[in-house]
Design a protein around this motif. Structure first.
Motif, short mmCIF file in Angstrom:
data_model
loop_
_atom_site.label_atom_id
_atom_site.label_comp_id
_atom_site.label_asym_id
_atom_site.label_seq_id
_atom_site.Cartn_x
_atom_site.Cartn_y
_atom_site.Cartn_z
N UNK A 68 2.49 -2.59 10.42
CA UNK A 68 3.45 -1.63 9.89
C UNK A 68 4.86 -1.92 10.42
N UNK A 69 5.86 -1.52 9.63
CA UNK A 69 7.24 -1.80 9.98
C UNK A 69 7.60 -1.26 11.36
N UNK A 70 7.08 -0.08 11.69
CA UNK A 70 7.38 0.50 13.01
C UNK A 70 6.83 -0.37 14.13
N UNK A 71 5.67 -0.96 13.92
CA UNK A 71 5.07 -1.84 14.92
C UNK A 71 5.88 -3.12 15.05
N UNK A 79 12.49 -9.14 11.78
CA UNK A 79 13.14 -10.23 11.06
C UNK A 79 12.21 -11.40 10.78
N UNK A 80 10.97 -11.30 11.24
CA UNK A 80 9.98 -12.36 10.99
C UNK A 80 8.85 -11.86 10.12
N UNK A 81 9.04 -10.72 9.46
CA UNK A 81 7.98 -10.15 8.64
C UNK A 81 7.45 -11.17 7.65
N UNK A 82 6.13 -11.33 7.60
CA UNK A 82 5.50 -12.33 6.76
C UNK A 82 5.05 -13.55 7.52
N UNK A 83 5.52 -13.72 8.77
CA UNK A 83 5.08 -14.83 9.61
C UNK A 83 3.68 -14.54 10.16
N UNK A 112 1.64 -2.64 -0.33
CA UNK A 112 2.48 -2.10 -1.39
C UNK A 112 3.87 -2.71 -1.31
N UNK A 113 4.29 -3.40 -2.37
CA UNK A 113 5.64 -3.97 -2.41
C UNK A 113 6.69 -2.88 -2.68
N UNK A 114 6.23 -1.71 -3.11
CA UNK A 114 7.17 -0.59 -3.28
C UNK A 114 7.43 0.11 -1.95
N UNK A 115 6.37 0.35 -1.19
CA UNK A 115 6.50 1.01 0.11
C UNK A 115 6.84 0.05 1.24
N UNK A 116 6.55 -1.25 0.99
CA UNK A 116 6.69 -2.28 2.03
C UNK A 116 5.82 -1.97 3.25
N UNK A 117 4.65 -1.44 2.97
CA UNK A 117 3.69 -1.07 4.02
C UNK A 117 2.27 -1.31 3.51
N UNK A 118 1.30 -1.51 4.43
CA UNK A 118 -0.11 -1.57 4.01
C UNK A 118 -0.61 -0.21 3.57
N UNK A 119 -1.53 -0.23 2.63
CA UNK A 119 -2.14 1.01 2.11
C UNK A 119 -3.64 0.95 2.42
#
Length: 212
Positions: A68-71, A79-83, A112-119
């Protein structure tokens, strides 16, 4: 040495007919190669061949295991999201290994590419499923957690698409997500290019390479 194929029908022939023990197939490749499109096509074709009921095919995509983005922010990895280090690779490996022998229904997350978070629990895998398709960039990496995920799969196929093609797709994806064209290109040429090079270096470990 990996077998090279040129068309999707060759891949379909490797998994049809279904029967007996549950099989797990992985689709690896660089960001933007079309892995989720190929997985969706395979799922639809298998369902068409085998009938919709009972459910015989399901997906467990790697992207559902994004941290998650917070983590990511907490760990200094935003800045390395997706690595590779921005995924819960152990959770992914655990679910794949459990899915192989599960006798009851299990679920898997999606991204979710809309939320940019796992569902959570977005994919349903009932006991009737005989084929699980898992797609993601890093299924062929030899590192500890990723290697364990790969060992849970019967075969891993690599989707080989040129950087010139994937780069434009990734820029378009970033623009659709809200970045300016300049910011999108900077992100892709930095973050995504590094990840692409890492993924391509492991391509030789695949069972099959698809070069459309």
């Amino acid at each position: 040495m990996a077998e090279v194929v040129r068309d999707r029908e060759s891949l379909l022939a490797r998994i049809i007919p279904l029967g007996g023990d549950r099989r797990l197939i992985g689709i690896a490749g660089p960001p933007g190669a079309g892995k989720s499109t190929l997985a969706g096509w395979l799922e639809a074709r298998v369902a068409e061949r085998c009938g919709a009921e009972p459910q015989r095919v399901a997906q467990v995509p790697m992207d559902g295991f994004h941290l998650r983005t917070a983590v990511l922010a907490e760990r200094g990895l935003r800045d390395r999201k997706g690595a590779p280090e921005t995924f819960d690779r152990d959770g992914f490996a655990d679910l794949l290994c459990r899915a192989r022998t599960a006798t009851g229904e299990i679920t898997a997350p999606a991204y979710s590419r809309e939320l940019h978070e796992p569902v959570p629990d977005a994919h349903r895998i009932p006991a009737s499923v005989r084929l699980i398709i898992s797609e993601g960039n890093y299924l062929l990496l030899p590192d500890d957690g990723w290697a364990r995920a790969g060992e849970c799969l019967d075969e891993i196929w690599y989707l080989d698409v040129s950087w010139a093609v994937t780069r434009q797709r990734l820029i378009d994806r970033q623009i659709a997500g809200g970045r300016t064209p300049e910011a999108a290109a900077a992100w892709v040429d930095g973050n995504d290019k590094r990840n692409t090079e890492l993924v391509a270096a492991a391509a030789g470990r695949a069972t099959v390479i698809l070069r459309p």
